[in-house]
Structure formats: structure tokens, C-alpha cells
Design an enzyme around this catalytic site. Structure first.
Site, PDB file in Angstrom:
ATOM      1  N   GLU A  28      40.766  34.443  29.673  1.00  0.00           N
ATOM      2  CA  GLU A  28      39.854  34.560  30.837  1.00  0.00           C
ATOM      3  C   GLU A  28      38.636  35.206  30.134  1.00  0.00           C
ATOM      4  O   GLU A  28      38.626  35.763  29.153  1.00  0.00           O
ATOM      5  CB  GLU A  28      40.529  35.819  31.744  1.00  0.00           C
ATOM      6  CG  GLU A  28      39.722  36.304  32.727  1.00  0.00           C
ATOM      7  CD  GLU A  28      40.138  37.298  33.649  1.00  0.00           C
ATOM      8  OE1 GLU A  28      39.784  37.641  34.629  1.00  0.00           O
ATOM      9  OE2 GLU A  28      41.096  37.898  33.216  1.00  0.00           O
TER      10      GLU A  28
ATOM     11  N   LYS B 286      38.476  32.116  40.254  1.00  0.00           N
ATOM     12  CA  LYS B 286      39.523  33.085  40.393  1.00  0.00           C
ATOM     13  C   LYS B 286      39.674  33.605  41.763  1.00  0.00           C
ATOM     14  O   LYS B 286      38.582  34.053  42.460  1.00  0.00           O
ATOM     15  CB  LYS B 286      39.359  34.246  39.384  1.00  0.00           C
ATOM     16  CG  LYS B 286      40.422  35.290  39.464  1.00  0.00           C
ATOM     17  CD  LYS B 286      40.269  36.321  38.227  1.00  0.00           C
ATOM     18  CE  LYS B 286      41.117  37.347  38.157  1.00  0.00           C
ATOM     19  NZ  LYS B 286      40.944  38.434  37.160  1.00  0.00           N
TER      20      LYS B 286
ATOM     21  N   CYS C 150      44.454  34.839  35.369  1.00  0.00           N
ATOM     22  CA  CYS C 150      44.902  36.120  35.316  1.00  0.00           C
ATOM     23  C   CYS C 150      45.663  36.617  36.678  1.00  0.00           C
ATOM     24  O   CYS C 150      46.684  36.351  36.838  1.00  0.00           O
ATOM     25  CB  CYS C 150      43.941  37.266  34.743  1.00  0.00           C
ATOM     26  SG  CYS C 150      44.600  38.623  33.939  1.00  0.00           S
TER      27      CYS C 150
END
Length: 564
Positions: free
Chosen positions: A47, A114, A150
Site C-alpha cells: 500500500e 480503497k 489493507c
């Protein structure tokens, strides 16, 4: 040559520098070239690999975001013959997103934003990013690959959305910081997503230190047939291949350890022998986390080395051992600063440890400086008699030492390490502008009992700390016959109360219900609140627990609330 049912993927476990765009771009381009040479069809990065994690308020600077865009354009143009899955911040019409990008043959072919932006503990991504709301599935050599970032994997919805959009394999790009027990939590969470979706998961994490945070790597894969399997080790940079294969029982992810390449210029702790007991393995892991925190804070900030006050006590003894293991003996300077209350064994043990570690050592008596302060203050003190609990003279000793150490730091350019531990920091058993002086505090999140455990573990790997330092009762040696137990409960009691009160946020009544003395718990709770002003002025240190003093515990200094 791999068939359509085989997909070789490279996992790149790198140690980026936050804001170091040129350095990070070279790391990324080197890893791309190595993965391509190894025969991978795609290489997966952590990330925000381009910027490092967490970039914090750098993301609020337009000039920084323009530089990110330029670096990303340069990387994209260089991509050929391999797909690259890269984490980077990207500006969109909706705002800045924390993106996973798929780059192919000089262009961006897919972008995922994300969806789950953490805003707790050390994370404050909602300050900078807007959340995505769409799954992203990429076609790669006949495979349908879902992208996640993540925190997405910690909630069911993003993985489920990727599976519903046709993904048969999920990539998860991470910058997941270490704390004790975190590795096991990751395995459980990823295992739950595999069970829910039927999709195997490739989990790629970064490694290295960034201010208070340390990232442990431990990239792994998880499929239904074999569960979790490690791909890259903890605390090491490098890459390795994973073979994804379709079979009659589903997709199998097989690590290929023969392809593992650990960079010689990366993080290579020397103390990696596994212990036979779980507690020993925990100690080894924690020790390496502290080593990495020291090593990267020093190297990434350009310090030529470190210095510390070596008192002959357990905290400075462990700090010295950590510094030598992280940086090498040539980079470490120790200073013993005795006063009339310093025991002869303390001087002997400090000198013995310096010889044991092979580090530069100085002894500077502070008696003249303390007496000079007292003489200079005597006119003002004439109308201010000492009161019960007065520690003025004790603090003068500590501050004289702090002045000496800072002068040596200024002259040498070396970083001064503060040596206090979490137990003392919690209750304010430390001196502002004295033993709290320093630019970095390696033991800031390490309780006193863990200090002893780590010291004993380190000595099983070779003598580094004199045994007498470990066995003798702890003392600040600021008054005749002083011991820590004069001011604090036994550390096994104190640390248990602090873990409940600080890390678990439990109330005084709840802790007392566990069998602790009510007056003791109340006193410790008051001390924790009262010492907030000290902790705000303390140097940063390595975060290794679920709740550290620092960016993930934000209490007001001025507060009318009292925990009792």
C-alpha cells in the site's frame, strides 16, 4: 512455460521512505526488473509504496502530490513485459484516493480506490482520502484478479464485492504496522475472507521503520486447501514468487521459496535464531521490532550514529545492546555520569558492558555541575524551603546529565537515545529535560517486565548485558539507598494495572474487581493522568503494543476528568 492455469506472481516486500519519491521509485523499478527476470507475470507492491506509509500531511501539499504524479508517470512509462500492481495516492474528480493501480506496457489499465479508510489507533486516513465504492477486477493472463487495499480485507464487504464482480483471486496491498500479536490477527482475518468468498488471498506487506511505527513484512498467501503459507519472512526486504494454479479442488497458491531474494542492502537483523518456546519467539520478534525502529530512524534521518547515558541499570543496558545490534558498535557512544549516590557497581557494570559491546565509552562526573547549580540557586532558594516530596535536587542531577548528553549530541551530530520505558513513562517516573532528553526513545512502549525479558533473551544469544545489571533491584540512584520500589508498586503489579488502564481502557472499579488493591489502582490512575504533560514532551519511540503513548493515545493535558 506456464499454462493458462498457472500464474506466477511476484511479491515485493520493500522498505520505502515516506516522502522519498526518487528513492522509492528506484526501489520499485529495481523490484519490477527482478520480478520480470524471474519469470513473473505480475509483481505486487505494498500500500502507498510510492510515497511510503503513512505520508500524513504531506498529502495536503499540492506540490507533493504533483511530484507523486510525476514519479508515477515515470514508473508507468517504464513498465513493459510484466504487470505491476502498485499502491499510490491518486487525485480524482471525487478527491484524493488511496489507490491500487494496475500498470501494463506503459499505461494504467485499472485503478481501485480503497473503500475502508481506517480512522482509529494510529490511522487517520479519512483526514486525507475519500473512500471508493466500487470493486475492481483485472484480467491478467486469463485470470480475473480482484484488487483490495489493507483495511479492506478486515471487513467482509470489499472482498465479497470483488468476488461478486467475478474475481477468482484477491490481491491485498498492505502497510500494516506491527504490534505484539498482530501477525496472528492478520492470519485469522484473511482466513475469514477466504472462507466467506472462496477466493484465495495474496497478502503483501511493507517492512521497516517510520517514526513511531514499524512494519514487519510477513507477506503470505491463503487458500482454502492449504490455509496460510508464508512467502517472505518478518523483518526482511526482498521478493519471492508465488504460483497460482487452478486445480480440481480450486485455486492453490504455492510459495516458491527457491525464488526468494533478500536484498543485501535491506533490513537483515542478525539475531534470527528461533527459540524453542513461544515466549522466546515473542521476545525475539519484539527485539527485532525495536532494532528496526532504531535502525531506520537513524539511517532514514541521516544521523551518523547514536549516543546514550549508560547508568549501569537495566533500561540503558538494554538500549545499548539494541543500538549495537541495530547499528554496529562503531556507531554507538555511551556515557556514564556518576554522582555521589551512584553505586560503585553501577560504574563497574557500565564500563564492563561498554567493553562487552565494543563501544566508545566516556565517564564524566556531574558533581561539579550539580554543585554549581545549587550554589547559583541558593539566593533564590533561601526563601523557598524544601517541602515534603521535594525532588528538586534529584531532578538537578538528571538535568545535569541531560545537558551533558545534549552537548555531546550537538558536537558529534549523533542522535541521543532516551532510555526510559513505558512503565515509567506512564506514571511520570522520569525527569523533563533530564533523562527524558533525546531524539528517540526505543523503549517508550516497552513495559519494565518486558525490558527484563528482552535483556535475558538477548543474553542467550551472546553476552551483551552484565548479569548483575539484570539481577539487581532497579534504582534511579538520585538519593541514598534509593530503589524504584520506594515510589512505585512492584513492577509485576504496576505493569498489570497499566495494561488494563492504558491499553484496555478499563476503569478503576473494573481493575479492582480483578483483585488489585483499590488505593493502589486509584493512585496509578491519577499518576497516569497527571503525567500527560510530560509525555507530550517526550521523544517518539517504537510502537509495539496495541495502545502506545503517542499518535494512537490522544488524551487532553488540561482535563477536569479524574479516573477515580
Amino acid at each position: 512455460m506456464a499454462s493458462a492455469d498457472d500464474l506466477p506472481l511476484a511479491l515485493a516486500q520493500i522498505n520505502p521512505i515516506v516522502g522519498g519519491l526518487d528513492t522509492n521509485r528506484h526501489l520499485i523499478e529495481d523490484a519490477i526488473e527482478q520480478a520480470r527476470a524471474a519469470g513473473a507475470r505480475a509483481v505486487v507492491f505494498p500500500e502507498l509504496a510510492l510515497t511510503g506509509y503513512p505520508p500524513e500531511d504531506l498529502l495536503l501539499r499540492p506540490a507533493f502530490l504533483r511530484a507523486v504524479e510525476q514519479s508515477l508517470t515515470a514508473i508507468t512509462r517504464s513498465v513493459a513485459g510484466i504487470d505491476v500492481i502498485l499502491g499510490a495516492p491518486v487525485t480524482t474528480e471525487q478527491g484524493l484516493v488511496n489507490a491500487a493501480l494496475c500498470l501494463r506496457d506503459g499505461r494504467e489499465i485499472a485503478r481501485y480506490a480503497k473503500q475502508v479508510l481506517p480512522n482509529y489507533s494510529v490511522f487517520d486516513e479519512q483526514r486525507y482520502f475519500v473512500a471508493g465504492n466500487q470493486a475492481c477486477v483485472v484480467e491478467l493472463a486469463g485470470w480475473r484478479i480482484g484488487l483490495t487495499v489493507c483495511e479492506d480485507i478486515w471487513q467482509p464487504a470489499p472482498a465479497a464485492a470483488a468476488q461478486a464482480a467475478g474475481a477468482e483471486l484477491i490481491l491485498n496491498l498492505n502497510a500494516s504496522p506491527y504490534h505484539r500479536g498482530k501477525a496472528e490477527e492478520r492470519l485469522q482475518v484473511v482466513g475469514a475472507r477466504v472462507a466467506e468468498t472462496g477466493c484465495p488471498v495474496v497478502y503483501v506487506n511493507q517492512v521497516g521503520g517510520q517514526d513511531e511505527l514499524v512494519f514487519d513484512g510477513r507477506s503470505f498467501v491463503h487458500d482454502a486447501a492449504h490455509g496460510a503459507r508464508a512467502v517472505l519472512p518478518a523483518w526482511a526486504t526482498g521478493y519471492a514468487l508465488v504460483q497460482a494454479r487452478r486445480g480440481p479442488s480450486g485455486i492453490e497458491l504455492r510459495p516458491r521459496p527457491e525464488t526468494m531474494h533478500l536484498s543485501a542492502c535491506g533490513i537483515r537483523p542478525t539475531l534470527t535464531d528461533p527459540g524453542p518456546e513461544p515466549d522466546e519467539a515473542d521476545a525475539r520478534d519484539l527485539y527485532q521490532a525495536l532494532m528496526i525502529g532504531i535502525r531506520d530512524y537513524v539511517s532514514k534521518n541521516g544521523f551518523p550514529g547514536v549516543l546514550l547515558g549508560l547508568s549501569g541499570g537495566i533500561d540503558s543496558g538494554l538500549t545499548a545492546a539494541l543500538a549495537v545490534d541495530a547499528l554496529g558498535p562503531a556507531a554507538v557512544t555511551a556515557v556514564m555520569m556518576p554522582y555521589r549516590y551512584t553505586a560503585s557497581m553501577s560504574i563497574e557494570d557500565a564500563e564492563a558492558q561498554a567493553r562487552l559491546l565494543g563501544i566508545e565509552y566516556h565517564e564524566i562526573a556531574i558533581e561539579p555541575m550539580v554543585q554549581g547549580f545549587l550554589e547559583g540557586l541558593s539566593p533564590a532558594f533561601a526563601d523557598m524551603p524544601a517541602h515534603a516530596g521535594d525532588v528538586t535536587e534529584e531532578n538537578l542531577q538528571s538535568r545535569a546529565r541531560g545537558v551533558l548528553l545534549m552537548a555531546l549530541s550537538n558536537r558529534s551530530g549523533k542522535l541521543l537515545l532516551a532510555t526510559g520505558n513505558k512503565s515509567e513513562m506512564a506514571v511520570g517516573y522520569s525527569t523533563l529535560y533530564g533523562d527524558m532528553n533525546g531524539g528517540f526513545a526505543p523503549l517508550k512502549d516497552v513495559s519494565k517486565q518486558w525490558v527484563y525479558r528482552l535483556a535475558r533473551w538477548r543474553n542467550t544469544r551472546g553476552a551483551a548485558i552484565p548479569e548483575r545489571v539484570i539481577e539487581r533491584p532497579p534504582s534511579a540512584e538520585l538519593a541514598p539507598g534509593q530503589q524504584d520500589s520506594d515510589s512505585l508498586p512492584p513492577y509485576e503489579v504496576l505493569d498489570a494495572i497499566l495494561e488494563a488502564f492504558v491499553e484496555q481502557e478499563r476503569s478503576v472499579e473494573e481493575i479492582v474487581a480483578d483483585g488489585f488493591d483499590h488505593a493502589t489502582v486509584e493512585r496509578i490512575a491519577r499518576l497516569v493522568f497527571r503525567a500527560e504533560y510530560k509525555r507530550r514532551q517526550a521523544p517518539p519511540g517504537v510502537r509495539v503494543s496495541r495502545r502506545a503513548f503517542g499518535r494512537d493515545r490522544r488524551y487532553p493535558i488540561t482535563s477536569g476528568y479524574r479516573p477515580d
